[in-house]
Motif scaffolding. Sequence first.
Motif, PDB file in Angstrom:
ATOM      1  N   LEU A 185      32.573  21.084  24.427  1.00  0.00           N
ATOM      2  CA  LEU A 185      31.540  21.727  25.263  1.00  0.00           C
ATOM      3  C   LEU A 185      30.164  21.517  24.654  1.00  0.00           C
ATOM      4  O   LEU A 185      29.184  21.278  25.355  1.00  0.00           O
ATOM      5  CB  LEU A 185      31.815  23.226  25.390  1.00  0.00           C
ATOM      6  CG  LEU A 185      32.914  23.647  26.355  1.00  0.00           C
ATOM      7  CD1 LEU A 185      33.254  25.121  26.165  1.00  0.00           C
ATOM      8  CD2 LEU A 185      32.480  23.392  27.800  1.00  0.00           C
ATOM      9  N   LEU A 186      30.085  21.606  23.320  1.00  0.00           N
ATOM     10  CA  LEU A 186      28.788  21.420  22.641  1.00  0.00           C
ATOM     11  C   LEU A 186      28.306  19.985  22.819  1.00  0.00           C
ATOM     12  O   LEU A 186      27.118  19.722  22.925  1.00  0.00           O
ATOM     13  CB  LEU A 186      28.903  21.756  21.155  1.00  0.00           C
ATOM     14  CG  LEU A 186      29.220  23.218  20.814  1.00  0.00           C
ATOM     15  CD1 LEU A 186      29.379  23.403  19.312  1.00  0.00           C
ATOM     16  CD2 LEU A 186      28.144  24.156  21.346  1.00  0.00           C
ATOM     17  N   GLU A 187      29.283  19.067  22.841  1.00  0.00           N
ATOM     18  CA  GLU A 187      28.881  17.662  23.035  1.00  0.00           C
ATOM     19  C   GLU A 187      28.437  17.421  24.469  1.00  0.00           C
ATOM     20  O   GLU A 187      27.467  16.720  24.724  1.00  0.00           O
ATOM     21  CB  GLU A 187      30.046  16.738  22.657  1.00  0.00           C
ATOM     22  CG  GLU A 187      30.193  16.648  21.142  1.00  0.00           C
ATOM     23  CD  GLU A 187      31.613  16.354  20.683  1.00  0.00           C
ATOM     24  OE1 GLU A 187      32.394  15.760  21.446  1.00  0.00           O
ATOM     25  OE2 GLU A 187      31.944  16.739  19.534  1.00  0.00           O
ATOM     26  N   ARG A 188      29.128  18.047  25.403  1.00  0.00           N
ATOM     27  CA  ARG A 188      28.802  17.823  26.810  1.00  0.00           C
ATOM     28  C   ARG A 188      27.470  18.462  27.202  1.00  0.00           C
ATOM     29  O   ARG A 188      26.751  17.927  28.034  1.00  0.00           O
ATOM     30  CB  ARG A 188      29.951  18.403  27.664  1.00  0.00           C
ATOM     31  CG  ARG A 188      29.710  18.336  29.133  1.00  0.00           C
ATOM     32  CD  ARG A 188      31.006  18.548  29.893  1.00  0.00           C
ATOM     33  NE  ARG A 188      30.764  18.700  31.310  1.00  0.00           N
ATOM     34  CZ  ARG A 188      31.704  18.983  32.197  1.00  0.00           C
ATOM     35  NH1 ARG A 188      32.956  19.124  31.808  1.00  0.00           N
ATOM     36  NH2 ARG A 188      31.415  19.109  33.460  1.00  0.00           N
ATOM     37  N   TYR A 189      27.160  19.622  26.609  1.00  0.00           N
ATOM     38  CA  TYR A 189      25.910  20.331  26.947  1.00  0.00           C
ATOM     39  C   TYR A 189      25.066  20.479  25.684  1.00  0.00           C
ATOM     40  O   TYR A 189      25.257  21.448  24.928  1.00  0.00           O
ATOM     41  CB  TYR A 189      26.208  21.732  27.508  1.00  0.00           C
ATOM     42  CG  TYR A 189      27.070  21.739  28.750  1.00  0.00           C
ATOM     43  CD1 TYR A 189      26.537  21.406  29.991  1.00  0.00           C
ATOM     44  CD2 TYR A 189      28.416  22.089  28.680  1.00  0.00           C
ATOM     45  CE1 TYR A 189      27.331  21.413  31.134  1.00  0.00           C
ATOM     46  CE2 TYR A 189      29.212  22.095  29.812  1.00  0.00           C
ATOM     47  CZ  TYR A 189      28.669  21.756  31.042  1.00  0.00           C
ATOM     48  OH  TYR A 189      29.452  21.764  32.160  1.00  0.00           O
ATOM     49  N   PRO A 190      24.131  19.561  25.425  1.00  0.00           N
ATOM     50  CA  PRO A 190      23.350  19.658  24.180  1.00  0.00           C
ATOM     51  C   PRO A 190      22.544  20.957  24.090  1.00  0.00           C
ATOM     52  O   PRO A 190      22.213  21.399  22.996  1.00  0.00           O
ATOM     53  CB  PRO A 190      22.418  18.442  24.238  1.00  0.00           C
ATOM     54  CG  PRO A 190      22.966  17.560  25.303  1.00  0.00           C
ATOM     55  CD  PRO A 190      23.777  18.391  26.227  1.00  0.00           C
ATOM     56  N   GLN A 191      22.258  21.596  25.225  1.00  0.00           N
ATOM     57  CA  GLN A 191      21.467  22.839  25.189  1.00  0.00           C
ATOM     58  C   GLN A 191      22.343  24.060  24.883  1.00  0.00           C
ATOM     59  O   GLN A 191      21.838  25.155  24.694  1.00  0.00           O
ATOM     60  CB  GLN A 191      20.759  23.107  26.533  1.00  0.00           C
ATOM     61  CG  GLN A 191      19.626  22.179  26.852  1.00  0.00           C
ATOM     62  CD  GLN A 191      20.128  20.833  27.349  1.00  0.00           C
ATOM     63  OE1 GLN A 191      21.247  20.710  27.840  1.00  0.00           O
ATOM     64  NE2 GLN A 191      19.306  19.811  27.194  1.00  0.00           N
ATOM     65  N   LEU A 192      23.642  23.857  24.862  1.00  0.00           N
ATOM     66  CA  LEU A 192      24.550  24.982  24.608  1.00  0.00           C
ATOM     67  C   LEU A 192      24.497  25.325  23.112  1.00  0.00           C
ATOM     68  O   LEU A 192      24.485  24.419  22.266  1.00  0.00           O
ATOM     69  CB  LEU A 192      25.965  24.561  25.014  1.00  0.00           C
ATOM     70  CG  LEU A 192      27.071  25.595  24.916  1.00  0.00           C
ATOM     71  CD1 LEU A 192      26.771  26.793  25.806  1.00  0.00           C
ATOM     72  CD2 LEU A 192      28.403  24.970  25.353  1.00  0.00           C
ATOM     73  N   ASP A 193      24.463  26.631  22.789  1.00  0.00           N
ATOM     74  CA  ASP A 193      24.325  27.035  21.385  1.00  0.00           C
ATOM     75  C   ASP A 193      25.634  27.550  20.795  1.00  0.00           C
ATOM     76  O   ASP A 193      25.932  27.320  19.633  1.00  0.00           O
ATOM     77  CB  ASP A 193      23.273  28.152  21.273  1.00  0.00           C
ATOM     78  CG  ASP A 193      21.932  27.698  21.809  1.00  0.00           C
ATOM     79  OD1 ASP A 193      21.244  26.969  21.087  1.00  0.00           O
ATOM     80  OD2 ASP A 193      21.590  28.046  22.959  1.00  0.00           O
ATOM     81  N   ILE A 194      26.394  28.303  21.612  1.00  0.00           N
ATOM     82  CA  ILE A 194      27.547  29.010  21.038  1.00  0.00           C
ATOM     83  C   ILE A 194      28.798  28.764  21.883  1.00  0.00           C
ATOM     84  O   ILE A 194      28.749  28.847  23.115  1.00  0.00           O
ATOM     85  CB  ILE A 194      27.281  30.531  20.992  1.00  0.00           C
ATOM     86  CG1 ILE A 194      26.117  30.826  20.039  1.00  0.00           C
ATOM     87  CG2 ILE A 194      28.518  31.303  20.573  1.00  0.00           C
ATOM     88  CD1 ILE A 194      25.636  32.262  20.094  1.00  0.00           C
TER      89      ILE A 194
END
Length: 514
Positions: free
Chosen positions: A128-137
Motif C-alpha cells: 500500500l505504501l508503494e502504491r500510494y506515495p502520499q500514504l503515511d501509515i
Amino acid sequence: MIRTGTANRKGTQRSARAVYRIWQRRGIMVRPEPREGLVKVYLETMGCQMNRLDSELVAGALRAAGHELVDSPARAEVLLYNTCSVRHHAEQKAHSRLADQCRRKAASKRRMIIGVLGCMAQREGQALLERYPQLDIVCGPGQLQALAGLITNIADGLREQAAVLDQPRGLRTRCDEEPFDEMDLARDPALTTGPVQAFVRVGRGCDRFCAYCVVPYVRGMQLNRDPARIVEEVRRLVDAGRTEITLLGQTVSAYRWRSGTLTVRFADLLERVSGVAGLRRLRFITSHPADFGLEVLEAMAGLPNVCPYLHLPAQSGSDAVLKRMRRGYTRAQYDELVERAGTIVPGIVLAGDFIVGFPGETEEDHQASADLIRRSGYKNSFIFRYSPRPGTAAAEKLADDVPREVKRRRNSELLAVQAEVGLAHHRRYVGKTVEVLVEGPSPQAGKRKSAGPDTLQLVGRTVGNHIVVFDGRAELAGRYVQVEVVAATPLTLIGSLAASPQQRNRGVAGNEKG
Ligand code: SAM
Ligand code: SF4
C-alpha cells in the motif's frame, strides 16, 4: 498518562521521545502529545462490528492523546480509514477513498497524515505504501495500540512512512497470548455504539479457516481475553451508564480460557458477565454452528438478562457446499441445532448468513439454501455473493465458476425468500407490546411528516433484536419504553408508544427510564 522525560540509571535525562520509543518497544500504552497543526482526526470505518469497536478504541486513544475527532475529511489533518477485506467490493471502496485523499494531499500545501488501518492494511501491507506515495501509515488490526505514537513520530518527522503489521500467521503461537487488551481496558466509555449500548470483545482472530474467508489471515488465530478483564470492562461500561452490552468474537461460542485446572467456556463467561449489577441486556455475536454447545442455550434460557437472539450463520443449506466451504457441520446438524435452540430457549430469534455462488454451487444446492431459510424462520439473513479472496483455500483451489449473473439472480432469490420469511416472523408480533431500547431518530425521521410538534420517528430494538420504529420525543434515546406493535414489514416492526403501569398512573406514556 503524558510524560515528557525521565532519568535513566546513570542519572542523565532521556528525551520524551527516547522514553516513548522504549515504552513502545515494550508494548506499553503511552499517550504522546499531538503535534501542533495535526490535531483534527477524521476516522472512517468500513466493515463489521469488530471494526466498529476497533475504531471506538482508536478514537478513545486518540482523544486521550489530545486529538479532536471531526466528521469531515475536509476539516481534518489526519485521515484514517479502518478497512475491511472480507469481500473484494469492500477493498475497492477503501482504495477509492485512499486514491481521492492521496490526490488531494499531493495537490495541497497543507500538512496531512493519511493512514490505513484494519484488515486491508494487514493484507496488503507494505504494498500500500508503494502504491500510494502520499500514504503515511499502514496499521494492522492487531497493532492499533501503536497508532497514536505512529502519528506523533510522522508529525515530528522521525519517520516518513510506517507499516506496523502482525507477523504472518505461521509464525504466531499460543505464547503470543500476552494481554492484547490494554486499549479495551483504557477505553473511553463515552465512545460507544449507542447512547447506552457498547461492544466488548471476548478475543480476537479466528482459527476455523473456512475455505472462502480471509479473516484468519488478517486477524490472526483466535486469542481469548482473560474473563476477569472482560467482566471488569463491562463493569466500567455499566458504571458509565451503558446497560446493553454485546460480546463480540468471530466465533464467540468458541471462547475458552484456561487457568490452571479451571476452564472458562463461553457459557461460563455469559454467566459471569450477566452478573454485573445494572446490566440490563447482554447479547453476543457471532456464533459458529460447529462449536456451539447446548450449554450456551441453557445459559441463555437461565440468565434473565441474556437476550434470546442468536446469529448463527449457515452459509449454505447444501451438504456438498458446506463440505467445500470447510464449515465443519452438515445440514442435518444445523437443522438439529435450530430445533434445540427453539426448544431450550422458547421464542428465540434467529438470524443467518448465506453465501451464494460458492464454487460448484448448483441450482439444487441453491434451493437447499432457500429451503433452510424457510425452515429456520430467520428474522433476517445477510446474503452475500461469493467473492474470491486471494490466499484463501477456495480462491487458490476452486474455480470461481458460478457466473456473475447467476450469483446476482440467486442473491435476489434468497433475498425474496428471506423477505417472505421475515414478514411472517415479524407479523407474529403485531398486536403485542414489546420492550424497546430507543437508539434515536430513525433514518427516515427527517423525511417524514412528524406526528406532533415535539415528536419524530424513533428507532430502537427489542430483546430479540427486532428493529422497531414509532413516533416519540428525541429525549427517549437511550431509554427502555413499551411499544405496541401495529404493523410489520420484512425487516421492521411498526408501533406506537404504550404506557407502562407506572406511566399510566402518572399520566405519561413511554418514558420509562432504563
Ligand atoms: N465468523 C462468522 C461466521 O463464521 O459465521 C462470520 C464472519 S465473516 C467476516 C461475515 C460474513 O461474511 C460471513 O458469515 C460470510 O457470510 C461472509 N463472507 C466471508 N467471506 C466471504 C467471501 N469470500 N465472499 C462472500 N461472503 C463472504
Ligand atoms: Fe471466517 Fe469461518 Fe472464521 Fe467466520 S468462522 S471468521 S467465516 S474463517
